[in-house]
Design a protein around this motif. Structure first.
Motif, PDB file in Angstrom:
ATOM      1  N   TYR A 176      -7.328  -5.396  -2.325  1.00  0.00           N
ATOM      2  CA  TYR A 176      -7.964  -6.649  -3.599  1.00  0.00           C
ATOM      3  C   TYR A 176      -7.524  -6.396  -4.574  1.00  0.00           C
ATOM      4  O   TYR A 176      -8.279  -7.021  -6.086  1.00  0.00           O
ATOM      5  CB  TYR A 176      -9.185  -6.692  -2.662  1.00  0.00           C
ATOM      6  N   ALA A 177      -6.686  -5.185  -5.313  1.00  0.00           N
ATOM      7  CA  ALA A 177      -6.419  -5.099  -6.709  1.00  0.00           C
ATOM      8  C   ALA A 177      -7.646  -5.312  -7.252  1.00  0.00           C
ATOM      9  O   ALA A 177      -8.353  -5.185  -8.538  1.00  0.00           O
ATOM     10  CB  ALA A 177      -5.809  -6.506  -6.810  1.00  0.00           C
ATOM     11  N   ALA A 178      -8.343  -3.527  -6.427  1.00  0.00           N
ATOM     12  CA  ALA A 178      -9.770  -3.510  -7.348  1.00  0.00           C
ATOM     13  C   ALA A 178      -9.424  -2.786  -8.620  1.00  0.00           C
ATOM     14  O   ALA A 178      -8.346  -1.915  -8.552  1.00  0.00           O
ATOM     15  CB  ALA A 178     -10.679  -3.049  -6.395  1.00  0.00           C
TER      16      ALA A 178
ATOM     17  N   VAL B 118     -14.274  -0.154   8.555  1.00  0.00           N
ATOM     18  CA  VAL B 118     -14.380   0.420   6.790  1.00  0.00           C
ATOM     19  C   VAL B 118     -15.666  -0.552   6.561  1.00  0.00           C
ATOM     20  O   VAL B 118     -15.739  -1.399   5.639  1.00  0.00           O
ATOM     21  CB  VAL B 118     -13.597  -0.053   6.442  1.00  0.00           C
TER      22      VAL B 118
ATOM     23  N   LYS C  76     -18.878  -0.049  -7.254  1.00  0.00           N
ATOM     24  CA  LYS C  76     -19.314  -0.546  -5.750  1.00  0.00           C
ATOM     25  C   LYS C  76     -18.579   0.337  -4.680  1.00  0.00           C
ATOM     26  O   LYS C  76     -19.074  -0.238  -3.629  1.00  0.00           O
ATOM     27  CB  LYS C  76     -18.259  -1.936  -5.656  1.00  0.00           C
ATOM     28  N   ILE C  77     -17.932   1.197  -4.686  1.00  0.00           N
ATOM     29  CA  ILE C  77     -17.880   1.998  -3.474  1.00  0.00           C
ATOM     30  C   ILE C  77     -18.251   3.707  -3.838  1.00  0.00           C
ATOM     31  O   ILE C  77     -18.661   3.891  -2.679  1.00  0.00           O
ATOM     32  CB  ILE C  77     -15.933   2.081  -3.193  1.00  0.00           C
TER      33      ILE C  77
ATOM     34  N   TRP D 157     -24.319   0.496   2.361  1.00  0.00           N
ATOM     35  CA  TRP D 157     -25.717   0.055   2.236  1.00  0.00           C
ATOM     36  C   TRP D 157     -24.779  -1.703   1.303  1.00  0.00           C
ATOM     37  O   TRP D 157     -25.983  -1.771   0.465  1.00  0.00           O
ATOM     38  CB  TRP D 157     -25.523   1.483  -0.114  1.00  0.00           C
TER      39      TRP D 157
ATOM     40  N   TYR E  87     -19.196  -1.131   4.497  1.00  0.00           N
ATOM     41  CA  TYR E  87     -20.264  -0.148   3.528  1.00  0.00           C
ATOM     42  C   TYR E  87     -22.154  -0.350   4.168  1.00  0.00           C
ATOM     43  O   TYR E  87     -22.273  -0.751   3.991  1.00  0.00           O
ATOM     44  CB  TYR E  87     -19.758  -0.664   2.246  1.00  0.00           C
TER      45      TYR E  87
ATOM     46  N   LEU F 182       0.716  -1.344  -0.156  1.00  0.00           N
ATOM     47  CA  LEU F 182       0.156  -0.210   0.399  1.00  0.00           C
ATOM     48  C   LEU F 182       0.999   1.451   0.072  1.00  0.00           C
ATOM     49  O   LEU F 182       0.617   2.361   0.047  1.00  0.00           O
ATOM     50  CB  LEU F 182      -1.084  -0.004   1.836  1.00  0.00           C
TER      51      LEU F 182
ATOM     52  N   PHE G  69      -8.358  -3.073   8.868  1.00  0.00           N
ATOM     53  CA  PHE G  69      -7.837  -2.182   9.496  1.00  0.00           C
ATOM     54  C   PHE G  69      -7.975  -1.560  11.456  1.00  0.00           C
ATOM     55  O   PHE G  69      -9.342  -2.112  11.637  1.00  0.00           O
ATOM     56  CB  PHE G  69      -8.489  -1.033   9.037  1.00  0.00           C
TER      57      PHE G  69
ATOM     58  N   GLU H 281      -8.025   1.978   0.558  1.00  0.00           N
ATOM     59  CA  GLU H 281      -6.207   1.608   0.947  1.00  0.00           C
ATOM     60  C   GLU H 281      -6.246  -0.479   1.132  1.00  0.00           C
ATOM     61  O   GLU H 281      -6.053  -1.139   0.195  1.00  0.00           O
ATOM     62  CB  GLU H 281      -6.026   1.290   1.701  1.00  0.00           C
ATOM     63  N   LEU H 282      -7.771  -0.247   1.442  1.00  0.00           N
ATOM     64  CA  LEU H 282      -8.620  -1.864   1.001  1.00  0.00           C
ATOM     65  C   LEU H 282      -9.065  -1.996  -0.596  1.00  0.00           C
ATOM     66  O   LEU H 282      -8.984  -3.468  -0.298  1.00  0.00           O
ATOM     67  CB  LEU H 282      -9.763  -1.380   1.513  1.00  0.00           C
ATOM     68  N   MET H 283      -9.307  -1.336  -1.492  1.00  0.00           N
ATOM     69  CA  MET H 283      -9.709  -1.042  -2.411  1.00  0.00           C
ATOM     70  C   MET H 283      -8.324  -2.512  -3.299  1.00  0.00           C
ATOM     71  O   MET H 283      -8.151  -2.472  -4.324  1.00  0.00           O
ATOM     72  CB  MET H 283     -10.651  -0.565  -3.179  1.00  0.00           C
ATOM     73  N   ARG H 284      -6.911  -1.243  -3.252  1.00  0.00           N
ATOM     74  CA  ARG H 284      -6.093  -1.204  -3.448  1.00  0.00           C
ATOM     75  C   ARG H 284      -5.664  -3.026  -3.044  1.00  0.00           C
ATOM     76  O   ARG H 284      -4.985  -3.521  -3.754  1.00  0.00           O
ATOM     77  CB  ARG H 284      -5.083  -0.859  -3.074  1.00  0.00           C
TER      78      ARG H 284
ATOM     79  N   ARG I 286      -0.015  -8.774  -3.736  1.00  0.00           N
ATOM     80  CA  ARG I 286      -0.952  -8.099  -3.848  1.00  0.00           C
ATOM     81  C   ARG I 286      -2.713  -8.486  -5.289  1.00  0.00           C
ATOM     82  O   ARG I 286      -3.058  -8.481  -5.067  1.00  0.00           O
ATOM     83  CB  ARG I 286      -1.032  -6.284  -4.035  1.00  0.00           C
TER      84      ARG I 286
ATOM     85  N   SER J 209     -10.547   3.532   3.130  1.00  0.00           N
ATOM     86  CA  SER J 209     -10.984   2.596   1.701  1.00  0.00           C
ATOM     87  C   SER J 209     -11.266   2.056   0.653  1.00  0.00           C
ATOM     88  O   SER J 209     -10.817   1.136  -0.083  1.00  0.00           O
ATOM     89  CB  SER J 209     -13.393   3.326   1.794  1.00  0.00           C
TER      90      SER J 209
ATOM     91  N   GLN K 213     -14.072  -0.500 -10.430  1.00  0.00           N
ATOM     92  CA  GLN K 213     -14.791  -1.493  -9.466  1.00  0.00           C
ATOM     93  C   GLN K 213     -15.116  -0.498  -8.373  1.00  0.00           C
ATOM     94  O   GLN K 213     -16.475  -0.391  -8.067  1.00  0.00           O
ATOM     95  CB  GLN K 213     -13.477  -2.682  -8.899  1.00  0.00           C
TER      96      GLN K 213
ATOM     97  N   PRO L 187     -22.043   4.074  -4.917  1.00  0.00           N
ATOM     98  CA  PRO L 187     -23.137   4.128  -3.501  1.00  0.00           C
ATOM     99  C   PRO L 187     -22.479   5.289  -3.084  1.00  0.00           C
ATOM    100  O   PRO L 187     -23.816   6.024  -1.935  1.00  0.00           O
ATOM    101  CB  PRO L 187     -23.056   2.858  -3.229  1.00  0.00           C
ATOM    102  N   HIS L 188     -21.234   5.793  -2.080  1.00  0.00           N
ATOM    103  CA  HIS L 188     -21.444   7.036  -1.646  1.00  0.00           C
ATOM    104  C   HIS L 188     -21.338   7.921  -1.593  1.00  0.00           C
ATOM    105  O   HIS L 188     -22.267   8.379  -0.892  1.00  0.00           O
ATOM    106  CB  HIS L 188     -19.908   6.270  -1.224  1.00  0.00           C
TER     107      HIS L 188
END
Lengths: 270, 254
Positions: free
Chosen positions: B155-157, A90, B165-166, A94, A92, A58, A86, B150-153, A77, B148, B161, B169-170
């Motif tokens: 997961y290699a989104a 985090v 997905k984020i 929805w 969501y 990251l 974390f 970092e989390l997506m990163r 990764r 958020s 995506q 809707p956010h």
């Protein structure tokens, strides 16, 4: 034992900002074997979160090399070898709990038929199968963090990276989740790199504890935790447990940067 | 049942206000051309019903078409801008500043550019709704937390995506706040820009001409139709909001 699953060799990190350069990590070398539970503990701003983020690709290290399962951190990764938790869950708003846990499966492009089975099994594992249809905000902080752990395990990653996951929880919840985490790790056979502020938590969970010095962070001492497994509530009452807690505490105190309880504020740390 | 109890006091106030209005007009013998009593307005509404429906539909069409183009354009522009933070930082200050520009002042010019028919009114509504939607949508799309991402990163989104997905809707709660406000703005924009000129079969022109001839009751009945259409528009958008984001309302009601 074979070759280590995580290898850090001379990893350093310097953050550049308008205020100048901040050296967060100075030459950290470390090897973690598969199945280990390694905690990283140290004062605020010692770069332990940066260390975790470098392993997870990251953040890029300024110098040094990271090998994960014999690959670069980036490749690991992209291969989705990591699950990350974390301090904040985090989740969501929805998505109901089940949909939050299945998110990694969606992102990995798994067929829709697989979206439910493993997330449901994981929710059972963390004791939340009854809450699969709830929204995250209907759950307590501890429950939300359990959902976050279930999500991190959704793709059955070989490495779990946890950045003070229980730091925001009360002591009772924290101890219960420590116990649960060990069960989960046993069942999923994941290797864990765990950043924490809590000495007792580190001793209870770990096979090894990396004690870090204040900024610039470096490995100060490695404490091997030889407590018997499985760790249970009684483990916390054993004399050896207290000895290890004392050892870790002293290692932290010996640090010149911590004399007088003075820790430099701010930074990229936690 | 709880709904009825919730809105009953407000409904009671409305009824009492209307009764008071009637009483004041009667007690002080106010001439109807100054302030018609509610029952006179209702009577006039019955008599001029066909004309008002035609005018209402004409004006409502302007509001809805302008709204669709303005808000749709605002959302699309925000999506494009969210992909390039550099572009967003250049555009955003102007978009925010536009909130304090009286766009309606352009209405006479819009007639010069787009003609006296619906085109000029639609143009004004587009301008009035575009910027608020753009600003809110862009803020929503770019306010995703760093963790958020970092989390997506981890997961290699892919960017797509993360967007679907984020980010999207956010951003919905913020986007709909603007969409509701713009429903009101659109109706105001359409009626007021008709004051500067338009065909007789429009609400704005009808209100203006009847008022200038002291046909106050006709003017009032047209204003009533404009209010009803404005409320209808607002609640239609609010209903869509509920259908699109059920989670958002479950939360605020729990």
């Amino acid at each position: 034992m074979g070759s280590p699953i995580i290898e850090l060799d001379g990893v350093a990190k310097t953050f550049e900002s308008r205020a100048g350069a901040t050296e967060a990590l100075r030459s950290v070398s470390l090897a973690v074997d598969a199945g280990e539970f390694v905690s990283v503990i140290g004062p605020s701003g010692c770069g332990k979160s940066s260390l975790l983020r470098i392993v997870g690709d990251l953040v890029e290290p300024s110098a040094g090399a990271v090998r994960v399962k014999g690959k670069s951190a980036r490749q690991a990764r992209l291969d989705r070898d990591y699950g990350i938790v974390f301090q904040t869950p985090v989740l969501y708003d929805w998505r109901i709990v089940l949909e939050n846990v299945q998110l990694p499966l969606e992102l990995a492009g798994r067929p829709r038929v697989e979206w439910q089975q493993r997330p449901r099994a994981l929710l059972r594992l963390v004791g939340l199968d009854e809450f699969a249809g709830h929204y995250p905000w209907q759950l307590s902080g501890g429950m939300q963090q359990r959902v976050s752990i279930a999500r991190a395990l959704a793709l059955n990653p070989s490495i779990l990276l946890m950045d003070e996951p229980f730091g925001a929880l009360d002591e009772m919840t924290r101890e219960r989740l420590n116990q649960e985490l060990l069960q989960v790790c046993t069942e999923t056979a994941a290797t864990v790199l765990f950043v924490t502020h809590s000495i007792a938590e580190a001793v209870f969970l770990s096979t090894r504890i990396i004690v870090m010095s204040p900024r610039p962070g470096a490995v100060d001492r490695v404490v091997t935790v030889d407590l018997p497994r499985p760790r249970v509530d009684e483990t916390r009452a054993q004399p050896r447990f207290f000895e290890l807690v004392t050892t870790v505490r002293q290692s932290l105190r010996e640090d010149p940067g911590l004399v007088g309880g003075h820790v430099r504020p701010g930074g990229s740390g936690s | 049942m709880s709904r009825v109890r919730e809105y009953a006091p407000a409904a009671l106030v409305l009824v009492m206000a209307l009764l008071l209005w009637e009483a004041v007009v009667f007690a002080f013998a106010i001439e109807f051309y100054l302030l018609p009593a509610p029952h006179v307005i209702v009577q006039s509404l019955r008599e001029t019903y066909p004309v008002l429906v035609e005018a209402g539909l004409y004006t409502f069409t302007e509001a809805v078409v302008g709204y669709a183009l303005g808000c749709g354009g605002g959302i699309l522009a925000a999506m494009a801008a969210s992909r390039s933070p550099a572009f967003a930082t250049v555009v955003l200050p102007y978009a925010v500043a536009s909130a304090s520009v009286p766009i309606i002042a352009l209405a006479p010019l819009a007639i010069v550019w787009f003609g006296v028919e619906q085109g000029s009114k639609i143009a004004i509504v587009v301008l009035m709704t575009f910027f608020p939607t753009f600003v809110s949508a862009l803020r929503g799309l770019s306010s995703v937390t760093p963790q958020s991402l970092e989390l997506m990163r981890s997961y290699a989104a892919t960017e797509q995506q993360i967007f679907l997905k984020i980010r999207l809707p956010h951003s919905l709660p913020m986007m709909f706040t603007a969409l509701r406000a713009c429903a009101t703005l659109a109706m105001i924009g359409a009626v007021v820009s008709e004051f500067f000129g338009g065909p007789v079969k429009s609400l704005g022109v009808y209100i203006k001409s009847t008022a200038s001839l002291f046909q106050t009751r006709q003017a009032w009945s047209a204003i009533l139709v404009a209010c009803a259409l404005g409320l209808l528009f607002y609640f239609a958008v609010a209903l869509i909001e509920r259908l699109v984001m059920p989670w958002h309302f479950e939360r605020s009601e729990s």
